[in-house]
Scaffold this motif. Structure first.
Motif, PDB file in Angstrom:
ATOM      1  N   LYS A 188      -5.191   7.224   6.896  1.00  0.00           N
ATOM      2  CA  LYS A 188      -6.131   6.861   5.834  1.00  0.00           C
ATOM      3  C   LYS A 188      -5.980   7.745   4.593  1.00  0.00           C
ATOM      4  O   LYS A 188      -6.561   7.438   3.549  1.00  0.00           O
ATOM      5  CB  LYS A 188      -7.565   6.933   6.353  1.00  0.00           C
ATOM      6  N   THR A 189      -5.220   8.830   4.704  1.00  0.00           N
ATOM      7  CA  THR A 189      -4.996   9.696   3.545  1.00  0.00           C
ATOM      8  C   THR A 189      -3.718   9.333   2.785  1.00  0.00           C
ATOM      9  O   THR A 189      -3.433   9.938   1.738  1.00  0.00           O
ATOM     10  CB  THR A 189      -4.913  11.184   3.953  1.00  0.00           C
ATOM     11  N   ILE A 190      -2.961   8.367   3.302  1.00  0.00           N
ATOM     12  CA  ILE A 190      -1.692   8.015   2.657  1.00  0.00           C
ATOM     13  C   ILE A 190      -1.911   7.507   1.242  1.00  0.00           C
ATOM     14  O   ILE A 190      -1.054   7.684   0.365  1.00  0.00           O
ATOM     15  CB  ILE A 190      -0.929   6.976   3.506  1.00  0.00           C
ATOM     16  N   GLU A 191      -3.070   6.929   0.971  1.00  0.00           N
ATOM     17  CA  GLU A 191      -3.297   6.349  -0.354  1.00  0.00           C
ATOM     18  C   GLU A 191      -3.184   7.373  -1.471  1.00  0.00           C
ATOM     19  O   GLU A 191      -2.915   7.019  -2.621  1.00  0.00           O
ATOM     20  CB  GLU A 191      -4.662   5.667  -0.408  1.00  0.00           C
ATOM     21  N   TYR A 192      -3.361   8.663  -1.150  1.00  0.00           N
ATOM     22  CA  TYR A 192      -3.187   9.678  -2.190  1.00  0.00           C
ATOM     23  C   TYR A 192      -2.124  10.718  -1.833  1.00  0.00           C
ATOM     24  O   TYR A 192      -1.981  11.737  -2.508  1.00  0.00           O
ATOM     25  CB  TYR A 192      -4.512  10.375  -2.520  1.00  0.00           C
ATOM     26  N   ARG A 193      -1.351  10.454  -0.772  1.00  0.00           N
ATOM     27  CA  ARG A 193      -0.281  11.371  -0.387  1.00  0.00           C
ATOM     28  C   ARG A 193       0.763  10.557   0.369  1.00  0.00           C
ATOM     29  O   ARG A 193       0.607  10.292   1.560  1.00  0.00           O
ATOM     30  CB  ARG A 193      -0.836  12.505   0.470  1.00  0.00           C
ATOM     31  N   ALA A 194       1.825  10.136  -0.316  1.00  0.00           N
ATOM     32  CA  ALA A 194       2.823   9.249   0.284  1.00  0.00           C
ATOM     33  C   ALA A 194       3.321   9.807   1.610  1.00  0.00           C
ATOM     34  O   ALA A 194       3.499  11.018   1.770  1.00  0.00           O
ATOM     35  CB  ALA A 194       3.989   9.046  -0.676  1.00  0.00           C
ATOM     36  N   SER A 195       3.593   8.916   2.555  1.00  0.00           N
ATOM     37  CA  SER A 195       3.802   9.327   3.938  1.00  0.00           C
ATOM     38  C   SER A 195       5.177   9.905   4.226  1.00  0.00           C
ATOM     39  O   SER A 195       5.314  10.718   5.140  1.00  0.00           O
ATOM     40  CB  SER A 195       3.562   8.126   4.862  1.00  0.00           C
TER      41      SER A 195
ATOM     42  N   ALA B 273       0.831  -1.208   0.000  1.00  0.00           N
ATOM     43  CA  ALA B 273       0.000   0.000   0.000  1.00  0.00           C
ATOM     44  C   ALA B 273       0.862   1.253   0.000  1.00  0.00           C
ATOM     45  O   ALA B 273       0.563   2.238  -0.698  1.00  0.00           O
ATOM     46  CB  ALA B 273      -0.932  -0.006   1.202  1.00  0.00           C
ATOM     47  N   HIS B 274       1.945   1.233   0.779  1.00  0.00           N
ATOM     48  CA  HIS B 274       2.861   2.376   0.777  1.00  0.00           C
ATOM     49  C   HIS B 274       3.511   2.555  -0.590  1.00  0.00           C
ATOM     50  O   HIS B 274       3.658   3.687  -1.075  1.00  0.00           O
ATOM     51  CB  HIS B 274       3.940   2.187   1.854  1.00  0.00           C
ATOM     52  N   ALA B 275       3.906   1.458  -1.222  1.00  0.00           N
ATOM     53  CA  ALA B 275       4.535   1.544  -2.541  1.00  0.00           C
ATOM     54  C   ALA B 275       3.571   2.116  -3.569  1.00  0.00           C
ATOM     55  O   ALA B 275       3.952   2.938  -4.417  1.00  0.00           O
ATOM     56  CB  ALA B 275       5.028   0.165  -2.975  1.00  0.00           C
ATOM     57  N   LYS B 276       2.319   1.698  -3.500  1.00  0.00           N
ATOM     58  CA  LYS B 276       1.307   2.213  -4.425  1.00  0.00           C
ATOM     59  C   LYS B 276       1.089   3.708  -4.199  1.00  0.00           C
ATOM     60  O   LYS B 276       0.980   4.487  -5.161  1.00  0.00           O
ATOM     61  CB  LYS B 276      -0.003   1.450  -4.228  1.00  0.00           C
ATOM     62  N   ALA B 277       1.039   4.119  -2.929  1.00  0.00           N
ATOM     63  CA  ALA B 277       0.861   5.540  -2.615  1.00  0.00           C
ATOM     64  C   ALA B 277       2.039   6.363  -3.125  1.00  0.00           C
ATOM     65  O   ALA B 277       1.865   7.468  -3.648  1.00  0.00           O
ATOM     66  CB  ALA B 277       0.689   5.725  -1.112  1.00  0.00           C
ATOM     67  N   THR B 278       3.242   5.823  -2.978  1.00  0.00           N
ATOM     68  CA  THR B 278       4.425   6.530  -3.461  1.00  0.00           C
ATOM     69  C   THR B 278       4.398   6.667  -4.974  1.00  0.00           C
ATOM     70  O   THR B 278       4.717   7.728  -5.530  1.00  0.00           O
ATOM     71  CB  THR B 278       5.695   5.798  -3.008  1.00  0.00           C
ATOM     72  N   ALA B 279       3.999   5.603  -5.661  1.00  0.00           N
ATOM     73  CA  ALA B 279       3.915   5.656  -7.124  1.00  0.00           C
ATOM     74  C   ALA B 279       2.892   6.699  -7.565  1.00  0.00           C
ATOM     75  O   ALA B 279       3.145   7.477  -8.502  1.00  0.00           O
ATOM     76  CB  ALA B 279       3.541   4.284  -7.673  1.00  0.00           C
ATOM     77  N   TYR B 280       1.745   6.737  -6.902  1.00  0.00           N
ATOM     78  CA  TYR B 280       0.714   7.711  -7.261  1.00  0.00           C
ATOM     79  C   TYR B 280       1.210   9.137  -7.004  1.00  0.00           C
ATOM     80  O   TYR B 280       1.057  10.025  -7.855  1.00  0.00           O
ATOM     81  CB  TYR B 280      -0.555   7.462  -6.453  1.00  0.00           C
ATOM     82  N   THR B 281       1.820   9.348  -5.836  1.00  0.00           N
ATOM     83  CA  THR B 281       2.252  10.694  -5.457  1.00  0.00           C
ATOM     84  C   THR B 281       3.360  11.196  -6.371  1.00  0.00           C
ATOM     85  O   THR B 281       3.302  12.323  -6.878  1.00  0.00           O
ATOM     86  CB  THR B 281       2.732  10.695  -3.997  1.00  0.00           C
TER      87      THR B 281
END
Length: 403
Positions: free
Chosen positions: A353-360, A22-30
């Protein structure tokens, strides 16, 4: 500090509630979004250049003023034609960046037809806004050809505040259904919070944000005694409990109480002042460089795409400045929430819960340039630092899902 409590370990534990995937996906999106920002500017420049080279706006202006000067009508005609043509040329990019990309990352469940309908409505509203702004701006240019950039920035600052109120009262209800929160623990708690910090408590609303996006969000908006608290139904679809509601809504109330809208409008005014001043100096060179044949000067509305290109480039270059101001406001709202409502864990749970569209956990350089909110990792750590030195709030009971 609370005995045995380690803020760093607690922060790591919150971030670890998401899987590495999930973190990797968020990073790719961001990080992909950073490229989207650049490509959006390039698309905007290309589209405006195509309009310039077509000469269509010169012909429109000449047709309106064929027999006598009609500056107001000429501006209106040019703004409408330019807006429609550029919107059509930009449609493939807009569909990719605002719908297909969101869909591919699971951030919207909306069908393309629904997105397209709303996009058309946004274009129409944008045309109305552009008519108002550019009619005013070109009138100022005609009346004060040497100092128009100064008066233009002042006008934009005032109009921006008017548009903010119009957004709340007239525009947002065109896209979403806002209903009073049903009686129950959530409404009672938010009303009590509003009264505690001086936010209007008669408009506690829930809106169907899931219609457009699967993002976890809420907002509190208003000025001068008018205000409302609006929570997206996504919050409750993602199992927000009362602690999260207190943390998130407290943050949004911080924006209202701390008058971040006025500070943001001041920032807009100053950045507009700089942009208009630079445009007044760069316009002649830009006309020559872009080959804008038939454009007679900066007061000629046929030169609107030239201004558009200058503004697009300046906006991209100013991204770190505007994002820095935004991050300050968001940090200030976080601090307001935790000081007044003492829900560090509630806000931390919501932030995760906002990490999915903003990498942490971006680098400092990435955060400085691209992030309009502080990183989730930094915000959660701030909450845990607060928790380490302040007594906890009694556990909140789960919030009932909204209809």
């Amino acid at each position: 500090m609370a005995q045995g409590f380690d803020p760093a370990a607690a922060t790591a534990a919150y971030l670890a509630t998401l899987s590495p995937e999930a973190h990797a996906k968020a990073t790719a999106y961001t990080q992909g979004g950073h490229w989207v920002l650049l490509w959006a500017t390039l698309v905007s420049v290309l589209v405006s250049w195509l309009v310039i080279k077509s000469g269509v706006l010169v012909r429109v202006r000449a047709g309106v003023e064929g027999r006598k000067p009609r500056p107001w009508l000429a501006v209106a005609a040019v703004v409408v034609v330019d807006g429609v043509v550029e919107s059509l040329l930009s449609l493939p990019w807009d569909a990719y960046s605002n719908w297909w990309r969101e869909k591919s990352y699971g951030l919207t469940s909306r069908a393309f037809s629904g997105w397209l309908g709303e996009h058309g409505l946004k274009i129409f509203i944008g045309l109305i806004s552009s008519l108002i702004i550019f009619s005013l701006l070109y009138w100022i240019i005609r009346r004060a050809p040497k100092t128009w950039w100064l008066w233009g920035a002042a006008g934009v600052t005032v109009v921006s505040l008017v548009f903010f109120i119009a957004q709340l009262l007239l525009i947002e209800p065109l896209f979403n259904s806002y209903k009073p929160a049903p009686p129950g623990p959530v409404r009672d708690e938010v009303v009590a919070m509003a009264k505690q910090v001086g936010v209007p408590s008669d408009k506690i609303l829930i809106y169907d944000g899931s219609k457009q996006s699967n993002r976890y969000t809420a907002n509190a908006g208003g000025l001068f005694g008018f205000g409302r608290v609006a929570m997206s139904d996504v919050m409750f679809k993602k199992d927000a409990d009362l602690a999260e509601v207190r943390g998130v809504v407290g943050h949004e109330m911080g924006h209202y109480v701390r008058k971040h809208v006025l500070l943001g409008d001041l920032e807009t005014g100053l950045m507009t002042l700089a942009a208009l001043f630079l445009a007044s100096r760069l316009f002649p060179a830009a006309v020559r460089l872009l080959g804008a044949k038939g454009v007679t000067g900066i007061a000629d509305p046929a030169g609107l795409p030239v201004l558009g290109i200058l503004f697009a480039v300046m906006s991209l270059l100013a991204t770190p400045i505007s994002n820095t101001m935004s991050r300050w406001a968001e940090s200030d709202a976080d601090h307001f929430s935790v000081v007044h409502f003492n829900e560090p864990d509630g806000l931390a749970k919501a932030l995760v819960k906002t990490i999915e569209y903003r990498a942490s956990s971006p680098s400092r350089v990435e955060e400085f340039i691209f992030y309009d909110h502080p990183s989730v990792g930094a915000r959660v750590r701030a909450m845990m630092d607060w928790k380490a030195t302040h007594p906890p709030t009694p556990p909140a009971s789960p919030a009932a899902p909204t209809p």
